[in-house]
Design an enzyme around this catalytic site. Structure first.
Site, short mmCIF file in Angstrom:
data_model
loop_
_atom_site.label_atom_id
_atom_site.label_comp_id
_atom_site.label_asym_id
_atom_site.label_seq_id
_atom_site.Cartn_x
_atom_site.Cartn_y
_atom_site.Cartn_z
N ARG A 28 0.86 -1.20 0.00
CA ARG A 28 0.00 0.00 0.00
C ARG A 28 0.88 1.24 0.00
NH1 ARG A 28 -3.12 -4.03 2.29
NH2 ARG A 28 -4.87 -4.45 0.89
N HIS B 285 -6.09 -10.40 -3.60
CA HIS B 285 -5.14 -9.31 -3.40
C HIS B 285 -3.98 -9.45 -4.37
CE1 HIS B 285 -7.07 -7.29 -0.08
NE2 HIS B 285 -7.27 -8.44 0.53
N TYR C 103 -4.52 -4.99 15.25
CA TYR C 103 -4.33 -4.29 13.98
C TYR C 103 -3.93 -2.86 14.30
CZ TYR C 103 -5.71 -7.67 10.44
OH TYR C 103 -5.73 -8.72 9.57
N PHE C 104 -2.67 -2.55 14.04
CA PHE C 104 -2.17 -1.25 14.47
C PHE C 104 -2.43 -0.16 13.42
CE2 PHE C 104 1.10 -3.58 17.36
CZ PHE C 104 0.06 -3.98 18.18
N ASP C 105 -3.27 -0.51 12.41
CA ASP C 105 -3.77 0.56 11.54
C ASP C 105 -5.06 1.14 12.14
OD1 ASP C 105 -5.01 -1.92 11.01
OD2 ASP C 105 -5.50 -1.36 8.95
N TRP D 121 -7.39 -13.62 12.19
CA TRP D 121 -7.51 -12.14 12.18
C TRP D 121 -8.93 -11.64 12.19
CZ3 TRP D 121 -9.48 -8.83 8.30
CH2 TRP D 121 -9.91 -9.48 7.12
N ASP E 10 -6.45 -14.44 2.06
CA ASP E 10 -7.56 -13.68 2.63
C ASP E 10 -8.39 -12.99 1.55
OD1 ASP E 10 -5.21 -12.14 2.14
OD2 ASP E 10 -6.11 -10.45 3.19
N GLU E 11 -9.64 -12.75 1.90
CA GLU E 11 -10.53 -11.85 1.17
C GLU E 11 -10.54 -12.07 -0.35
OE1 GLU E 11 -10.61 -8.00 4.07
OE2 GLU E 11 -8.87 -8.14 2.78
N THR F 53 -0.80 -0.40 5.63
CA THR F 53 -0.34 0.98 5.45
C THR F 53 -1.17 1.83 4.50
OG1 THR F 53 1.23 0.22 3.78
CG2 THR F 53 2.04 0.37 6.06
N ASP G 210 0.53 -7.08 -3.03
CA ASP G 210 -0.90 -6.80 -2.85
C ASP G 210 -1.38 -6.03 -4.07
OD1 ASP G 210 -3.53 -6.27 -1.59
OD2 ASP G 210 -2.51 -6.87 0.24
#
Ligand code: ACM
Ligand code: ZN
Length: 434
Positions: free
Chosen positions: A66, A170, A328-330, A301, A234-235, A376, A95
Site C-alpha cells: 500500500r 489481493h 491491527y495497528f492501523d 484475524w 484472505d478476502e 499501510t 498486494d
C-alpha cells in the site's frame, strides 16, 4: 545477574544472551535518561533476573504494498523489533497496490507491477477516477540482493523474516503484466488506492497459474531461510470464479462442491508444493473456510479470531493470533487519530491474551503466539508507521513475552515512560498520547 563488580549473562542459547543484552541496554539507557548530568561510570542496580518468553512467535507485520518503504527504514523497523525482543518480521510483499520483490524469472513483476499512478494527494479510498492523470508514478521494490541483506540483518538480531506472497486474492497488481493468469485475461492497472470488492484474483482453473506461482515461490524459498512461507489467502472475492469456465471445469474435475472448496483446493496445491520443498504454509484464516488443510498454520484475524483458532487447533493445526480489534495497528489509538476502522487503545492491546479462555492445555499448545499487523493504506510515510506502531508494539512485546501472572498495566505504563525516552533519543516518532 548484576553484582558489585561484574555482570553475568547466561542462557541456554545465543538468542537468550541477545535478549539479556537488550534488557541490559534498557537499564543503561534508563540510567542515562534518568540523569540530567551523566556521571561515568554508569551505574545499574545489583539484581538477579531470570526470564523467558511465554510464546515462540512474537511478531510484527508490515505492509509495503500500500505504501513502499526502503531498506533503511526496514532495518530501523527490525531494530525496533529487536529492542522489544520480538522474533518474527512478517513482510507483506505483494498486494493489489504494488509487487515489491524482485523475481528473476519474471522481471515484469517489478518493472510493471511494482508501480502505480501516483494519486498520493488524494485520500486512499477515493482514487478510482480513471481520468485523473496523477502525478507521475508511485512505487518501488526490493532487489534480491537487498532482500538477502535484510534477511541477514534480521537474523543477526534473532529475527526470522516470513515473506508473504498473496494468492489467490489481493493480486490485481499482477494482472498489469500477466493478465493471462486471471479468469478473464483482461489487462488491469496496479490499483492506485482502495480496490474493493477485489474481484480480480488468480484463476484456479488454469494450470499455468500454478506453474507461475510455483516458479515465483521457488525464488522466494531460496531467499528466505524461514521454515514458513505466508501465501495470504484472505478476502478472495469469488465473483470471477463463479463465472469462469476454467474454474467451473476445475470444480467438476476435482469433484468440489463450490468456489469455497475451490479456494481450499487452490491452497492445497501450494501447500503440497511448499511441503515438497520442506517449507510450511501459513495463511490468513480464510484458508479454513472450504475445509482446512493438514499442516497449514493459520493466522487468525477476523473478529476476535477465536472461532477460527478453535477450528484450526481441533484439526491439529497451529495458529498465530492477530485479531483485528486487538492487534491491527492501523486502527486508531484514540478518537482523534487518523486511521482505519475502530479504536484500539494501548491498554486494549496490553490486556489481550492470545490464548482464548476456554482452550484446554492441549489446544493452547497450538497457539504459537501473536503479532501486530501494520497495514499501510493510511500510512504514507515512515513517521506515520512509527506513530501507529508505537507504543502499541511495546504492549505487544509484553503480551507475547510475559506470563500472565506477571502482567500489570500500571507497572507497564511506568516502565513505558522510560522506553519512550529511548524512542525520542533514537529519533523515533511515537504516539505520546497513550
Ligand atoms: C487481512 O487483514 N485482510 C488479513
Ligand atoms: Zn478462473
Amino acid at each position: 545477574m548484576v553484582e558489585q563488580d561484574k555482570i553475568i549473562l547466561a542462557a541456554e542459547a545465543a538468542n537468550g544472551i541477545f535478549y539479556g543484552m537488550q534488557t541490559l541496554l534498557q537499564m543503561l539507557l534508563a540510567e542515562i535518561l534518568g540523569n540530567s548530568k551523566i556521571d561515568l561510570p554508569l551505574q545499574i542496580p545489583c539484581c538477579f533476573i531470570e526470564d523467558k518468553p511465554r510464546f515462540g512467535w512474537r511478531g510484527m507485520h508490515l505492509d509495503v504494498s500500500r505504501h513502499f518503504f526502503g531498506i533503511n527504514f526496514i532495518k530501523k523497523y527490525i531494530d525496533l523489533l529487536a529492542m522489544h525482543k520480538l522474533n518474527v518480521f512478517h513482510w507483506h510483499l505483494t498486494d493489489d497496490n504494488g509487487w515489491r520483490i524482485e523475481i528473476k524469472k519474471y522481471p515484469e513483476l517489478t518493472k510493471t507491477c511494482g508501480w502505480r499512478k501516483n494519486l498520493e494527494h488524494l485520500p486512499w479510498n477515493v482514487r478510482d477516477n480513471p481520468n485523473d492523470p496523477g502525478n507521475g508514478i508511485y512505487g518501488g521494490f526490493y532487489t534480491q540482493k537487498e532482500i538477502k541483506e535484510i534477511v541477514k540483518y534480521a537474523a543477526d538480531r534473532f529475527i526470522i523474516v516470513v515473506p508473504e506472497i498473496e494468492m489467490p486474492g489481493h493480486s490485481r497488481e499482477v494482472f498489469a503484466a500477466f493478465p493471462q493468469f486471471s479468469c478473464r485475461g483482461e489487462k488491469l492497472t496496479v490499483a492506485p488506492g482502495g480496490y474493493w470488492p477485489n474481484v480480480d484474483i488468480f484463476c484456479a482453473g488454469k494450470d499455468e497459474t500454478f506453474e507461475f506461482l510455483k516458479n515465483i515461490l521457488l525464488e522466494v524459498i531460496e531467499l528466505f531461510p524461514s521454515q514458513y512461507i505466508h501465501i495470504g489467502g484472505d478476502e478472495a472475492n469469488k465473483t470471477r470464479w463463479k463465472e469462469c469456465p476454467f474454474c467451473q471445469q476445475r470444480i467438476k474435475d476435482e469433484k468440489l462442491k463450490d468456489v469455497k472448496e475451490l479456494q481450499s483446493w487452490f491452497i492445497k496445491q501450494i501447500a503440497d508444493f511448499l511441503q515438497s520443498k520442506n517449507k510450511k504454509l501459513i495463511g490468513w484464516d480464510e484458508i479454513i473456510d472450504g475445509g482446512l488443510i493438514e499442516d497449514a498454520t493459520v493466522m487468525c484475524w477476523r473478529g476476535d479470531g477465536i472461532e477460527a483458532a478453535k477450528t484450526a487447533v481441533q484439526k491439529g493445526c497451529d495458529v498465530i493470533m492477530c485479531p483485528n480489534p486487538y492487534l491491527y495497528f492501523d486502527w486508531k489509538q484514540n478518537e482523534n487519530d487518523k486511521g482505519a476502522f475502530g479504536v484500539t487503545t494501548l491498554e486494549k492491546v496490553y490486556n489481550y491474551d492470545p490464548v482464548p479462555q476456554d482452550f484446554s492445555q492441549t489446544e493452547a499448545r497450538h497457539i504459537l503466539g501473536a503479532q501486530g499487523n501494520v497495514w499501510t493504506e493510511w500510512m504514507p510515510s515512515e513517521a506515520s508507521v512509527e506513530y501507529m506502531a508505537l507504543p502499541r508494539m511495546s504492549a505487544l512485546a509484553e503480551l507475547t513475552w510475559t506470563f500472565l501472572e506477571n502482567k500489570n498495566y500500571p507497572d507497564f505504563l511506568k516502565r513505558l515512560d522510560k522506553l519512550v525516552d529511548i524512542f525520542s533519543l533514537k529519533k523515533i516518532n511515537f504516539n505520546s498520547e497513550f
